[in-house]
Design a protein around this motif. Structure first.
Motif, PDB file in Angstrom:
ATOM      1  N   THR A 113      -0.808  43.393  14.886  1.00  0.00           N
ATOM      2  CA  THR A 113      -1.060  44.704  15.493  1.00  0.00           C
ATOM      3  C   THR A 113      -2.289  44.650  16.390  1.00  0.00           C
ATOM      4  O   THR A 113      -2.290  45.177  17.514  1.00  0.00           O
ATOM      5  N   TYR A 114      -3.350  43.996  15.915  1.00  0.00           N
ATOM      6  CA  TYR A 114      -4.583  43.910  16.711  1.00  0.00           C
ATOM      7  C   TYR A 114      -4.365  43.114  18.005  1.00  0.00           C
ATOM      8  O   TYR A 114      -4.918  43.453  19.050  1.00  0.00           O
ATOM      9  N   MET A 115      -3.575  42.064  17.933  1.00  0.00           N
ATOM     10  CA  MET A 115      -3.361  41.222  19.114  1.00  0.00           C
ATOM     11  C   MET A 115      -2.580  41.966  20.207  1.00  0.00           C
ATOM     12  O   MET A 115      -2.677  41.629  21.387  1.00  0.00           O
ATOM     13  N   GLN A 116      -1.821  42.980  19.819  1.00  0.00           N
ATOM     14  CA  GLN A 116      -1.090  43.768  20.817  1.00  0.00           C
ATOM     15  C   GLN A 116      -2.028  44.599  21.690  1.00  0.00           C
ATOM     16  O   GLN A 116      -1.605  45.133  22.711  1.00  0.00           O
ATOM     17  N   SER A 121       3.364  43.470  24.621  1.00  0.00           N
ATOM     18  CA  SER A 121       4.766  43.089  24.415  1.00  0.00           C
ATOM     19  C   SER A 121       4.935  41.934  23.420  1.00  0.00           C
ATOM     20  O   SER A 121       6.060  41.506  23.135  1.00  0.00           O
ATOM     21  N   LEU A 122       3.817  41.436  22.875  1.00  0.00           N
ATOM     22  CA  LEU A 122       3.876  40.302  21.946  1.00  0.00           C
ATOM     23  C   LEU A 122       4.494  40.755  20.620  1.00  0.00           C
ATOM     24  O   LEU A 122       4.102  41.775  20.067  1.00  0.00           O
ATOM     25  N   PRO A 123       5.496  40.023  20.098  1.00  0.00           N
ATOM     26  CA  PRO A 123       6.051  40.384  18.781  1.00  0.00           C
ATOM     27  C   PRO A 123       4.934  40.369  17.736  1.00  0.00           C
ATOM     28  O   PRO A 123       4.177  39.391  17.641  1.00  0.00           O
ATOM     29  N   GLY A 128       0.648  36.472  13.307  1.00  0.00           N
ATOM     30  CA  GLY A 128       0.474  36.282  11.864  1.00  0.00           C
ATOM     31  C   GLY A 128       0.931  34.909  11.418  1.00  0.00           C
ATOM     32  O   GLY A 128       0.268  34.260  10.591  1.00  0.00           O
ATOM     33  N   ILE A 129       2.065  34.455  11.937  1.00  0.00           N
ATOM     34  CA  ILE A 129       2.579  33.123  11.585  1.00  0.00           C
ATOM     35  C   ILE A 129       1.610  32.041  12.055  1.00  0.00           C
ATOM     36  O   ILE A 129       1.281  31.104  11.311  1.00  0.00           O
ATOM     37  N   ILE A 130       1.154  32.171  13.307  1.00  0.00           N
ATOM     38  CA  ILE A 130       0.209  31.177  13.853  1.00  0.00           C
ATOM     39  C   ILE A 130      -1.071  31.163  13.005  1.00  0.00           C
ATOM     40  O   ILE A 130      -1.601  30.093  12.672  1.00  0.00           O
ATOM     41  N   ALA A 131      -1.560  32.355  12.643  1.00  0.00           N
ATOM     42  CA  ALA A 131      -2.808  32.451  11.870  1.00  0.00           C
ATOM     43  C   ALA A 131      -2.668  31.784  10.510  1.00  0.00           C
ATOM     44  O   ALA A 131      -3.555  31.022  10.090  1.00  0.00           O
ATOM     45  N   ILE A 132      -1.559  32.037   9.817  1.00  0.00           N
ATOM     46  CA  ILE A 132      -1.427  31.507   8.463  1.00  0.00           C
ATOM     47  C   ILE A 132      -1.251  29.984   8.479  1.00  0.00           C
ATOM     48  O   ILE A 132      -1.768  29.281   7.605  1.00  0.00           O
ATOM     49  N   ILE A 133      -0.553  29.458   9.484  1.00  0.00           N
ATOM     50  CA  ILE A 133      -0.406  27.992   9.614  1.00  0.00           C
ATOM     51  C   ILE A 133      -1.775  27.362   9.877  1.00  0.00           C
ATOM     52  O   ILE A 133      -2.154  26.355   9.263  1.00  0.00           O
ATOM     53  N   PHE A 134      -2.542  27.965  10.790  1.00  0.00           N
ATOM     54  CA  PHE A 134      -3.875  27.460  11.119  1.00  0.00           C
ATOM     55  C   PHE A 134      -4.788  27.458   9.894  1.00  0.00           C
ATOM     56  O   PHE A 134      -5.472  26.466   9.603  1.00  0.00           O
ATOM     57  N   LEU A 135      -4.793  28.571   9.148  1.00  0.00           N
ATOM     58  CA  LEU A 135      -5.668  28.687   7.980  1.00  0.00           C
ATOM     59  C   LEU A 135      -5.232  27.746   6.858  1.00  0.00           C
ATOM     60  O   LEU A 135      -6.074  27.185   6.152  1.00  0.00           O
ATOM     61  N   CYS A 136      -3.937  27.574   6.705  1.00  0.00           N
ATOM     62  CA  CYS A 136      -3.431  26.646   5.689  1.00  0.00           C
ATOM     63  C   CYS A 136      -3.907  25.224   5.991  1.00  0.00           C
ATOM     64  O   CYS A 136      -4.412  24.529   5.099  1.00  0.00           O
TER      65      CYS A 136
END
Length: 458
Positions: A113-116, A121-123, A128-136
């Motif tokens: 939501t914040y990135m929008q 127009s960003l899904p 969120g997916i990119i963030a969780i992969i990076f943090l993992c």
């Protein structure tokens, strides 16, 4: 590297520890949630933050007294088993996992939501997916990588709050950009207690929730360098700074704006910076809020994975969860917690498509982390009373005792119970509280059905 005994590495420095404690507590609750508490109780919210902060200080001192003697991973969960009953250690570990899973889910959903703000127009699921992969990946690299990330995430939040307080004080005392000095009369001019005694205690429940995460310093104990010195210093420094940041920021907001108008001005942080001509204030605060959400998810992966590691050591989940990689990180636990947060993100996208009312279910589930988040505090206060009875010799010359224990323990326990009563009275928090109670009952039943008669030796 991890040793052959599957022990975690001590790689978190005093610098990391202080920022982990600060970062775990100062987050979206301040940047986005302060308006709700102000609306419920007006300027007396300052009193609410002060009172809650005092009791949280006592809780952390009780934890610090025990950690000084036993600096162990997942400390308050271990103390629950040692000084109360293993069922409380089990409940504390699962409460911590539940809390950080749902908080992690809400944070990564919020990131979209914040990135929008920048890319409308960003899904909203993609960031969120990119963030969780990076943090993992960062958590898998090493515990010091987690600590370094959390240090910088927390630093961004701290610098922003300090800047906001300084800017606010300039506006209050001198005025700026054609605006005269506001003074502090707004704090009492429109009423100090907005909705009386009941409104104050309704707000207090949310204020307490915003302090959740401060006990994360106890989870890090097993991976802290020179734990006795590091933990004591971190606990001593952290509470005062948190009180300054929370009370200082909200004092400035309430002085500049009439409390009953705050809901109509958007973000008071954005508006305050805008008043001195910083046209990019909204973008700056949005970046900080994204950072706060990343920090919350990062802390969640760390804390929940260490509690999973602890449960595996006690044979209460599959032993694969205590396997360490070459960097001394419980990698199966980290990947599993990250996958759980990712699953929540996917469900948040899919379920509303199937059933539009499913969105409300997620709101309740996220809010239900408040009671499980308070479980460690009850455990710490009760465990410390029993710790004192069992270790009288180790308390001689102890430099970091809980002040006026056990009387302060009992007063703090009563305070927490009163807060829960008002959560039940409040329509906005009753259902989340009941969900938290149901979760604790289910986990208690599971423990006595499966683990009560089993040995907890490694």
């Amino acid at each position: 590297m991890a040793d052959k005994n599957n022990n975690l590495e001590r790689k978190l420095s005093a610098r990391h520890m202080k920022m982990i404690a600060l970062g775990g507590t100062i987050g979206v609750g301040l940047f986005m949630g302060a308006k709700s508490t102000i609306d419920w109780t007006g300027p007396s919210v300052l009193l609410a933050y002060g009172i809650a902060g005092l009791f949280l200080y006592l809780i952390m001192r009780a934890l610090g007294e025990m950690l000084y003697v036993h600096p162990i991973t997942g400390s308050f969960s271990q103390f629950a088993s040692m000084y109360m009953h293993p069922v409380f250690g089990f409940l504390t570990s699962w409460s911590n996992i539940f809390q950080y899973l749902v908080v992690g889910m809400s944070e990564v959903i919020a990131i979209g939501t914040y990135m929008q703000f920048w890319w409308p127009s960003l899904p909203n699921w993609l960031p969120g997916i990119i963030a969780i992969i990076f943090l993992c990946i960062a958590n898998l690299i090493s515990v010091s990588a987690f600590g370094e990330l959390e240090y910088w995430f927390a630093l961004v939040k701290v610098v922003t709050i300090v800047a906001m307080i300084i800017v606010g004080l300039v506006l209050i005392i001198f005025g700026f950009n054609g605006i005269g000095p506001t003074g502090i009369s707004n704090i009492w001019k429109f009423g100090f207690f907005a909705h009386g005694f009941k409104g104050f205690f309704f707000a207090l429940a949310i204020v307490i929730a915003s302090y959740q995460g401060i006990e994360l310093i106890g989870v890090t104990a097993g991976e802290a360098e020179d734990p006795k010195h590091t933990l004591v210093k971190a606990i001593q420094d952290t509470i005062g700074r948190i009180l300054i940041f929370y009370i200082g920021a909200i004092f400035v907001i309430l002085s500049i704006y009439p409390w009953d108008k705050i809901n109509s001005i958007g973000s008071p942080f954005v508006e305050t910076f805008s008043q001195i001509g910083i046209t990019s204030a909204a973008a700056i605060i949005n970046f900080v809020v994204v950072t706060a959400a990343l920090s919350g998810s990062n802390s969640g992966i760390y804390s929940a994975s260490r509690m999973s590691y602890l449960l595996a050591q006690h044979h209460q989940i599959p032993k694969v969860f205590k396997k360490l990689n070459k960097h001394g990180v419980p990698f199966v636990a980290v990947i599993s917690i990250s996958a759980g947060i990712l699953l929540g993100l996917v469900l948040n996208v899919v379920l509303p498509m199937i059933n539009p009312s499913a969105n409300q279910i997620f709101v309740y589930v996220y809010s239900s982390s408040v009671l499980p988040g308070m479980v460690p505090w009850f455990i710490i206060l009760i465990s410390q009373i029993r710790f004192r009875k069992q270790h009288p010799e180790e308390l001689k010359g102890h430099p970091f005792k809980m002040p006026l224990s056990p009387y302060t323990n009992y007063i703090t326990l009563i305070f927490l119970l009163i807060t829960l009563v008002f959560m039940f009275i409040n329509n906005s928090t009753r259902v989340p509280l009941i969900i938290g109670i149901i979760f604790l009952i289910i986990m208690t039943i599971i423990y006595f059905m499966k683990y009560n008669n089993k040995s907890e030796n490694n």
